[in-house]
Write a protein that holds these residues in place. Structure first.
Motif, short mmCIF file in Angstrom:
data_model
loop_
_atom_site.label_atom_id
_atom_site.label_comp_id
_atom_site.label_asym_id
_atom_site.label_seq_id
_atom_site.Cartn_x
_atom_site.Cartn_y
_atom_site.Cartn_z
N TRP A 100 12.38 42.04 37.82
CA TRP A 100 12.29 41.42 36.60
C TRP A 100 12.13 39.79 36.70
O TRP A 100 12.99 39.29 37.85
CB TRP A 100 13.07 41.69 35.54
CG TRP A 100 13.33 41.19 34.40
CD1 TRP A 100 12.46 41.43 33.15
CD2 TRP A 100 13.92 39.95 34.01
NE1 TRP A 100 12.70 40.47 32.34
CE2 TRP A 100 13.60 39.48 32.56
CE3 TRP A 100 14.78 38.91 34.84
CZ2 TRP A 100 14.19 38.41 31.98
CZ3 TRP A 100 15.58 37.75 34.06
CH2 TRP A 100 15.04 37.63 32.41
N ARG B 61 9.81 37.76 29.69
CA ARG B 61 10.19 37.95 28.28
C ARG B 61 8.88 37.68 27.33
O ARG B 61 8.83 38.03 26.29
CB ARG B 61 11.27 36.93 27.99
CG ARG B 61 12.74 37.08 28.61
CD ARG B 61 13.54 36.20 27.99
NE ARG B 61 14.88 36.52 28.63
CZ ARG B 61 15.31 35.49 29.59
NH1 ARG B 61 14.61 34.35 29.79
NH2 ARG B 61 16.68 35.56 29.92
N TYR B 62 8.01 36.90 27.88
CA TYR B 62 6.70 36.39 27.04
C TYR B 62 5.61 37.21 27.58
O TYR B 62 4.33 36.77 27.30
CB TYR B 62 6.89 34.93 27.18
CG TYR B 62 7.88 34.07 26.86
CD1 TYR B 62 8.61 34.04 25.67
CD2 TYR B 62 8.60 33.81 27.96
CE1 TYR B 62 9.60 33.40 25.47
CE2 TYR B 62 9.84 33.05 27.84
CZ TYR B 62 10.40 33.00 26.35
OH TYR B 62 11.57 32.40 26.17
#
Length: 317
Positions: free
Chosen positions: A150, A155-156
């Motif tokens: 990650w 997040r986007y």
């Protein structure tokens, strides 16, 4: 309680009964392939007609845009309905016909030889397996499975990946095929056999032919910047459609990403495919028919993964 061996035998018998119950008849297969061949002709007519009106015929910008839309759908359908089926040996009962039809992918800019290894071997044999299924390996841009690393920008990814998906076909044409050829494999997995001279020649010929019809010929009729805009727009749109179809079938909320050591062969094959694959359907009847026509069986992805050598036109039965 039955022993493990007895349980496995019962499971195999159940799978054989299920397979026999859903297997299409010889007549149904004949009809399905006939429908597929008619569909291929329609796709070819749409692709050639829209190409001619877009490149050769003088017309208004509105007509050019309409032709570009038709061409985008025709090229997408060629990839999903002809290229995909043919390279699964389901387009025809003839190996030669399947191989010739499979080269439509080369005309679209992607090597059919490399694609067969990536799709048929790595993806179908190891669906949604991190580190093996190259279709879910989109690092560092996206994280599709919980086992993958990650990064904060993930997040986007639900926002920016839609733009990046469009470059799928351009990546095939310019980058990934050459990288895979140089490495003799994909993602650390070597080709089942080293590429022969014929494989390399066909890969190069496909790139040249794609550049010829998609770039060189239009340059004879239009200014370079007009060709560039339309080429990138159509290529990006086809890439977005193809990537989205895959995501809907394998990266939906109902699908799983099993651990690397999860069983997926023999008696575990069906269970694995059911856990990692999903069907896609529209809510409206007309929308469902249009979607199925363009997706070429990607909407019946569970059926396809259980029986990849059947023509996609037989799945709705």
């Amino acid at each position: 309680m039955p022993t493990n061996a007895a349980s496995d035998e019962i499971l195999r018998d159940d799978q054989l009964l299920l397979t026999a119950a859903v297997r299409p008849t010889a007549r149904e297969l004949v009809v399905a392939r006939r429908q597929l061949h008619v569909k291929a002709i329609v796709i070819a007519v749409a692709a050639i007609g829209s190409y001619w009106s877009l490149v050769v015929t003088p017309s208004s910008i509105v007509f050019k845009l309409a032709s570009a839309i038709v061409m985008t759908l025709a090229l997408t359908a060629a990839a999903t309905c002809v290229f995909h089926d043919a390279n699964h040996a389901s387009f025809s009962t003839s190996r030669v016909v399947n191989r010739v039809a499979g080269y439509t992918g080369d005309l679209l800019g992607a090597s059919s030889w490399i694609w067969r290894f990536k799709h048929n071997s790595l993806h179908h044999g190891n669906t949604n397996m991190v580190g093996i299924d190259a279709d879910i390996a989109q690092a560092p841009f996206a994280r599709l499975a919980p086992q993958q690393p990650w990064h904060p920008w993930h997040r986007y990814q639900h926002l920016y990946m839609w733009a990046l998906y469009g470059f799928l076909t351009l990546q095939w044409f310019l980058i990934s095929d050459f990288v895979d050829l140089k490495k003799h494999g994909i993602g650390g997995h070597r080709f089942a056999r080293l590429p022969r001279r014929r494989d390399v020649v066909m890969l190069a010929l496909g790139k040249v032919l794609h550049a010829g019809w998609a770039i060189a010929v239009p340059l004879a009729y239009h200014r370079w910047w007009v060709v560039l805009i339309f080429y990138l727009a159509i290529s990006w749109s086809v890439g977005l459609l193809l990537a989205t179809m895959f995501q809907l079938a394998h990266c939906a909320g109902s699908t799983e990403f099993p651990a690397a050591d999860a069983p997926r062969r023999g008696s575990d094959f069906i269970a694995h495919q059911l856990r990692t694959t999903a069907d896609v359907h529209c809510r409206t009847r007309i929308g469902s028919r249009i979607l199925h026509w363009v997706m070429g069986g990607f909407d019946f992805q569970v059926e396809h993964h259980l029986a990849p050598r059947l023509p996609h036109t037989v799945y709705p039965l």
